[in-house]
Design a protein around this motif. Structure first.
Motif, PDB file in Angstrom:
ATOM      1  N   TYR A 186       0.982  -1.073   0.080  1.00 15.19           N
ATOM      2  CA  TYR A 186       0.017   0.084   0.123  1.00 15.19           C
ATOM      3  C   TYR A 186       0.893   1.313  -0.013  1.00 15.19           C
ATOM      4  O   TYR A 186       2.062   1.390   0.803  1.00 15.19           O
ATOM      5  CB  TYR A 186      -1.042  -0.108   1.300  1.00 15.19           C
ATOM      6  N   LEU A 187       0.580   2.321  -0.835  1.00 14.16           N
ATOM      7  CA  LEU A 187       1.453   3.291  -1.122  1.00 14.16           C
ATOM      8  C   LEU A 187       1.704   4.352   0.363  1.00 14.16           C
ATOM      9  O   LEU A 187       2.730   4.548   0.686  1.00 14.16           O
ATOM     10  CB  LEU A 187       0.786   4.324  -1.916  1.00 14.16           C
ATOM     11  N   ASP A 188       0.469   4.259   0.985  1.00 16.72           N
ATOM     12  CA  ASP A 188       0.486   5.177   2.260  1.00 16.72           C
ATOM     13  C   ASP A 188       1.543   4.419   3.195  1.00 16.72           C
ATOM     14  O   ASP A 188       2.053   5.206   3.854  1.00 16.72           O
ATOM     15  CB  ASP A 188      -1.049   5.150   2.848  1.00 16.72           C
ATOM     16  N   ALA A 189       1.368   3.255   3.342  1.00 12.78           N
ATOM     17  CA  ALA A 189       2.285   2.563   4.467  1.00 12.78           C
ATOM     18  C   ALA A 189       3.776   2.798   4.005  1.00 12.78           C
ATOM     19  O   ALA A 189       4.617   2.973   4.997  1.00 12.78           O
ATOM     20  CB  ALA A 189       1.909   0.989   4.400  1.00 12.78           C
ATOM     21  N   ILE A 249       9.033  17.301  -1.301  1.00 18.22           N
ATOM     22  CA  ILE A 249       8.574  15.821  -1.971  1.00 18.22           C
ATOM     23  C   ILE A 249       7.108  15.888  -2.128  1.00 18.22           C
ATOM     24  O   ILE A 249       6.422  15.957  -1.012  1.00 18.22           O
ATOM     25  CB  ILE A 249       9.230  14.675  -1.373  1.00 18.22           C
ATOM     26  N   THR A 250       6.866  15.742  -3.258  1.00 20.41           N
ATOM     27  CA  THR A 250       5.378  15.708  -3.520  1.00 20.41           C
ATOM     28  C   THR A 250       5.174  14.284  -4.265  1.00 20.41           C
ATOM     29  O   THR A 250       5.839  13.853  -5.213  1.00 20.41           O
ATOM     30  CB  THR A 250       4.783  16.820  -4.465  1.00 20.41           C
ATOM     31  N   VAL A 251       4.000  13.609  -3.831  1.00 22.96           N
ATOM     32  CA  VAL A 251       3.562  12.471  -4.703  1.00 22.96           C
ATOM     33  C   VAL A 251       2.210  12.406  -5.158  1.00 22.96           C
ATOM     34  O   VAL A 251       1.450  13.021  -4.119  1.00 22.96           O
ATOM     35  CB  VAL A 251       3.500  11.286  -3.564  1.00 22.96           C
ATOM     36  N   PHE A 252       2.113  12.239  -6.346  1.00 24.01           N
ATOM     37  CA  PHE A 252       0.705  12.565  -6.838  1.00 24.01           C
ATOM     38  C   PHE A 252       0.263  11.485  -7.925  1.00 24.01           C
ATOM     39  O   PHE A 252       1.202  10.474  -8.438  1.00 24.01           O
ATOM     40  CB  PHE A 252       0.327  13.866  -7.576  1.00 24.01           C
ATOM     41  N   TYR A 253      -1.079  11.093  -8.215  1.00 22.87           N
ATOM     42  CA  TYR A 253      -1.525  10.237  -9.042  1.00 22.87           C
ATOM     43  C   TYR A 253      -1.771  10.817 -10.560  1.00 22.87           C
ATOM     44  O   TYR A 253      -2.378  11.487 -10.628  1.00 22.87           O
ATOM     45  CB  TYR A 253      -2.472   9.554  -8.680  1.00 22.87           C
ATOM     46  N   LEU A 254      -1.013  10.142 -11.527  1.00 21.04           N
ATOM     47  CA  LEU A 254      -1.476  10.606 -13.038  1.00 21.04           C
ATOM     48  C   LEU A 254      -2.620   9.415 -13.543  1.00 21.04           C
ATOM     49  O   LEU A 254      -2.129   8.407 -13.830  1.00 21.04           O
ATOM     50  CB  LEU A 254      -0.114  10.489 -13.782  1.00 21.04           C
ATOM     51  N   GLU A 255      -3.850   9.779 -13.657  1.00 22.01           N
ATOM     52  CA  GLU A 255      -4.848   9.152 -13.951  1.00 22.01           C
ATOM     53  C   GLU A 255      -4.671   8.636 -15.290  1.00 22.01           C
ATOM     54  O   GLU A 255      -4.935   7.720 -15.751  1.00 22.01           O
ATOM     55  CB  GLU A 255      -6.007   9.988 -13.808  1.00 22.01           C
ATOM     56  N   ALA A 276      -4.221   8.799  -3.570  1.00 18.30           N
ATOM     57  CA  ALA A 276      -5.082   7.970  -2.744  1.00 18.30           C
ATOM     58  C   ALA A 276      -4.185   6.694  -2.262  1.00 18.30           C
ATOM     59  O   ALA A 276      -3.038   6.286  -2.976  1.00 18.30           O
ATOM     60  CB  ALA A 276      -6.417   7.295  -3.654  1.00 18.30           C
ATOM     61  N   ASN A 277      -4.562   5.877  -1.191  1.00 16.97           N
ATOM     62  CA  ASN A 277      -4.104   4.703  -0.799  1.00 16.97           C
ATOM     63  C   ASN A 277      -4.237   3.770  -1.642  1.00 16.97           C
ATOM     64  O   ASN A 277      -5.219   2.979  -1.446  1.00 16.97           O
ATOM     65  CB  ASN A 277      -4.443   4.630   0.500  1.00 16.97           C
ATOM     66  N   ILE A 278      -3.452   3.405  -2.574  1.00 19.87           N
ATOM     67  CA  ILE A 278      -3.628   2.453  -3.547  1.00 19.87           C
ATOM     68  C   ILE A 278      -2.480   1.265  -3.514  1.00 19.87           C
ATOM     69  O   ILE A 278      -1.446   1.819  -3.043  1.00 19.87           O
ATOM     70  CB  ILE A 278      -3.623   3.157  -5.049  1.00 19.87           C
ATOM     71  N   MET A 279      -2.926   0.203  -4.118  1.00 21.56           N
ATOM     72  CA  MET A 279      -1.953  -0.926  -4.097  1.00 21.56           C
ATOM     73  C   MET A 279      -0.950  -0.549  -5.136  1.00 21.56           C
ATOM     74  O   MET A 279      -0.992  -0.278  -6.468  1.00 21.56           O
ATOM     75  CB  MET A 279      -2.397  -2.021  -4.250  1.00 21.56           C
ATOM     76  N   VAL A 280       0.427  -0.756  -5.045  1.00 21.23           N
ATOM     77  CA  VAL A 280       1.309  -0.525  -6.021  1.00 21.23           C
ATOM     78  C   VAL A 280       2.247  -1.826  -6.063  1.00 21.23           C
ATOM     79  O   VAL A 280       2.733  -2.355  -5.003  1.00 21.23           O
ATOM     80  CB  VAL A 280       2.207   0.737  -5.654  1.00 21.23           C
ATOM     81  N   LYS A 291      -0.228   6.018 -13.577  1.00 17.98           N
ATOM     82  CA  LYS A 291       1.104   6.037 -12.793  1.00 17.98           C
ATOM     83  C   LYS A 291       1.183   6.884 -11.647  1.00 17.98           C
ATOM     84  O   LYS A 291       0.435   7.673 -11.345  1.00 17.98           O
ATOM     85  CB  LYS A 291       2.246   6.526 -13.956  1.00 17.98           C
ATOM     86  N   ILE A 292       2.083   6.494 -10.721  1.00 21.17           N
ATOM     87  CA  ILE A 292       2.394   7.340  -9.583  1.00 21.17           C
ATOM     88  C   ILE A 292       3.764   8.243  -9.979  1.00 21.17           C
ATOM     89  O   ILE A 292       4.535   7.607 -10.429  1.00 21.17           O
ATOM     90  CB  ILE A 292       2.803   6.280  -8.264  1.00 21.17           C
ATOM     91  N   ALA A 293       3.630   9.501  -9.548  1.00 17.67           N
ATOM     92  CA  ALA A 293       4.699  10.425  -9.848  1.00 17.67           C
ATOM     93  C   ALA A 293       5.233  10.843  -8.422  1.00 17.67           C
ATOM     94  O   ALA A 293       4.616  11.147  -7.490  1.00 17.67           O
ATOM     95  CB  ALA A 293       4.289  11.478 -10.653  1.00 17.67           C
ATOM     96  N   PHE A 294       6.850  10.838  -8.243  1.00 16.14           N
ATOM     97  CA  PHE A 294       7.458  11.660  -7.372  1.00 16.14           C
ATOM     98  C   PHE A 294       8.076  12.807  -7.783  1.00 16.14           C
ATOM     99  O   PHE A 294       8.811  12.957  -8.820  1.00 16.14           O
ATOM    100  CB  PHE A 294       8.320  10.468  -6.928  1.00 16.14           C
ATOM    101  N   SER A 295       8.018  13.868  -6.979  1.00 16.14           N
ATOM    102  CA  SER A 295       8.614  15.209  -7.363  1.00 16.14           C
ATOM    103  C   SER A 295       9.773  15.383  -6.218  1.00 16.14           C
ATOM    104  O   SER A 295       9.339  15.349  -4.866  1.00 16.14           O
ATOM    105  CB  SER A 295       7.642  15.964  -7.658  1.00 16.14           C
ATOM    106  N   VAL A 296      10.792  15.639  -6.339  1.00 19.43           N
ATOM    107  CA  VAL A 296      11.887  16.143  -5.584  1.00 19.43           C
ATOM    108  C   VAL A 296      12.491  17.581  -5.872  1.00 19.43           C
ATOM    109  O   VAL A 296      13.108  17.714  -6.943  1.00 19.43           O
ATOM    110  CB  VAL A 296      12.976  15.188  -5.349  1.00 19.43           C
ATOM    111  N   MET A 297      11.982  18.513  -4.920  1.00 18.69           N
ATOM    112  CA  MET A 297      12.233  19.950  -5.401  1.00 18.69           C
ATOM    113  C   MET A 297      13.101  20.745  -4.481  1.00 18.69           C
ATOM    114  O   MET A 297      12.927  20.407  -3.204  1.00 18.69           O
ATOM    115  CB  MET A 297      10.807  20.684  -5.619  1.00 18.69           C
TER     116      MET A 297
END
Length: 437
Positions: free
Chosen positions: A288-291, A353-359, A318-322, A363-369
């Motif tokens: 699970y992504l959140d965990a 760090i930002t984590v977001f979902y590309l519907e 959202a808390n999805i299975m990855v 895909k799951i995207a990670f941003s490190v700024m």
């Protein structure tokens, strides 16, 4: 054989046809109807006296002639009169031989074409057969040259070039043989596939050799600084330069820190070698992504704040299975965070760090700024190349092997995603990578 047969039977053939042409006139003569017809003739009795002769003949009525001579058709006659045929008939009266009739018929009237034409029509089938066979042989020769000899010649030339180390001579015929219609086409196609694979392996081998040379050169260069530092501080401890407990403690801390740098470089080297050989293990598992994020963000927060830099985290997914290799993705995030720490001012530094979902892409995207010194625009296309160090943003005084971002790219692409960089020399740099769910 046809020529001999034609020569032997020609006169007999002409004689028989001539008799058929004058058959109607012979019936009239037997009925005592002597008149000028299509063909000239002479009629004489058993004593040899000429009873009737046409105007075209040399004989005169009432003249006596030699019966045997006029009736006979020998070779000498045909040699002297090669344009005429003499045909003799016996005329009957009440069942008895009464008179004789001799016709002189031009050959052209019998054949209605010249001797050359006769020969042509006689041998036309043979000539046509010969021409047909020649055309077949030419067609077979052209086919054999185009489909067999030329491809074999190209294969021979390409194979000789391969033996000499040149893999750039293709078998052109193989590209045109999309439908493999014969064994030679299959051989050409198979040989071309082999050549291309050998060329790819050769290029890969050259690339690996270049990478090895670059690796040795870069690693040896990058190892000089920490090793020199360790040597200098170790000699300071040995020679008693650090004469107080505080100095000795600082010397030891420097040595330990530089040892960590060397260890990190060696680990990067090992990871890079495995990636080059496609042996860098990627073991995916569902989570699970959140965990996952909750645990790793806590570790990153402690790491960043330890350097006096502000850390921010935001999750818009959202808390999805990855399905992913958690240790490898953590390696990517840690590498990006460590790079940001290197180039961020500790006084007012900030990493987000930002984590977001590309519907649309699922895909799951990670941003490190960060708000560090950033990367110049001319350096951005090359930051993921191995051993690359930007002139402005990457000073040689900053430790690193130059392999970290290259390894990150390999891991991200193994997860079905991609990684890119955005930068502003004033606002800092941002690295974004995606992974398949």
């Amino acid at each position: 054989m046809s020529m001999i047969r034609y020569s032997n039977n020609k006169e007999k053939f002409l004689y028989n046809k001539a008799r058929m042409l004058v058959a109607s006139q012979v019936h009239e003569i037997e009925s005592k109807q002597y008149k000028q017809g299509e063909f000239s003739y002479t009629v004489f009795d058993l004593a040899g006296m000429v009873v009737y002769t046409s105007d075209k003949n040399d004989y005169k009525k009432g003249e006596f002639i030699n019966i045997k001579e006029i009736l006979q058709s020998d070779k000498s006659f045909y040699e002297k009169n090669n344009k005429q045929i003499k045909v003799s008939f016996v005329l009957l009266s009440e069942g008895k031989v009464d008179k004789f009739a001799v016709f002189i018929i031009p050959r052209e009237k019998i054949l209605k074409r010249t001797e050359i034409e006769n020969l042509f029509y006689l041998f036309a089938p043979i000539i046509c057969g010969i021409i047909f066979v020649i055309l077949i042989l030419i067609a077979v020769s052209i086919y054999m040259k185009h489909h067999v000899l030329d491809p074999m010649l190209e294969i021979n030339q390409s194979s000789k070039a391969i033996i000499e180390g040149d893999y750039d001579i293709p078998v052109a015929r193989a590209r045109g043989n999309r439908l493999l219609h014969n064994e030679v086409a299959e051989l050409s196609y198979g040989f071309e596939l082999m050549r291309e694979q050998l060329k790819e392996k050769r290029e890969k081998e050259k690339q690996l050799k270049r990478s090895q040379k670059e690796l040795i050169s870069c690693i040896s260069h990058d190892l000089k600084t920490p090793i020199s530092t360790i040597k200098a501080y170790s000699e300071g401890l040995r020679d008693g330069v650090s004469n107080t407990e505080e100095k000795r403690k600082k010397y030891v801390e420097v040595i330990i820190r530089k040892t960590h740098v060397i260890t990190k470089m060696i680990n990067d080297l090992s990871e890079h070698s495995n990636a080059e050989l496609n042996e860098l293990k990627i073991v995916k598992s569902e989570c699970y992504l959140d965990a996952y994020l909750k645990k790793i963000m806590l570790e990153l927060k402690l790491l960043v704040e330890h350097h006096g830099i502000i850390f921010e985290y935001q999750c818009n997914a959202a808390n999805i299975m990855v399905s992913m290799d958690r240790s490898r993705i953590s390696q990517v995030i840690y590498n990006l965070i460590e790079n940001s720490i290197k180039y961020t001012n500790y006084e007012n530094g900030k990493i987000k760090i930002t984590v977001f979902y590309l519907e649309t892409e699922n895909k799951i995207a990670f941003s490190v700024m960060d708000n560090g010194s950033g990367i110049s625009l001319e350096d951005i296309p090359y930051v993921f190349n191995k051993f690359y160090r930007a002139e402005k943003s990457r000073s040689m005084s900053i430790p690193g092997s130059g392999l970290g971002l290259s390894i990150c790219k390999y891991i991200v692409e193994a997860h079905g995603g991609d990684i890119k960089c955005k930068s502003n020399p004033v606002a800092g740099a941002e690295f974004i990578f995606t992974i398949d769910i």
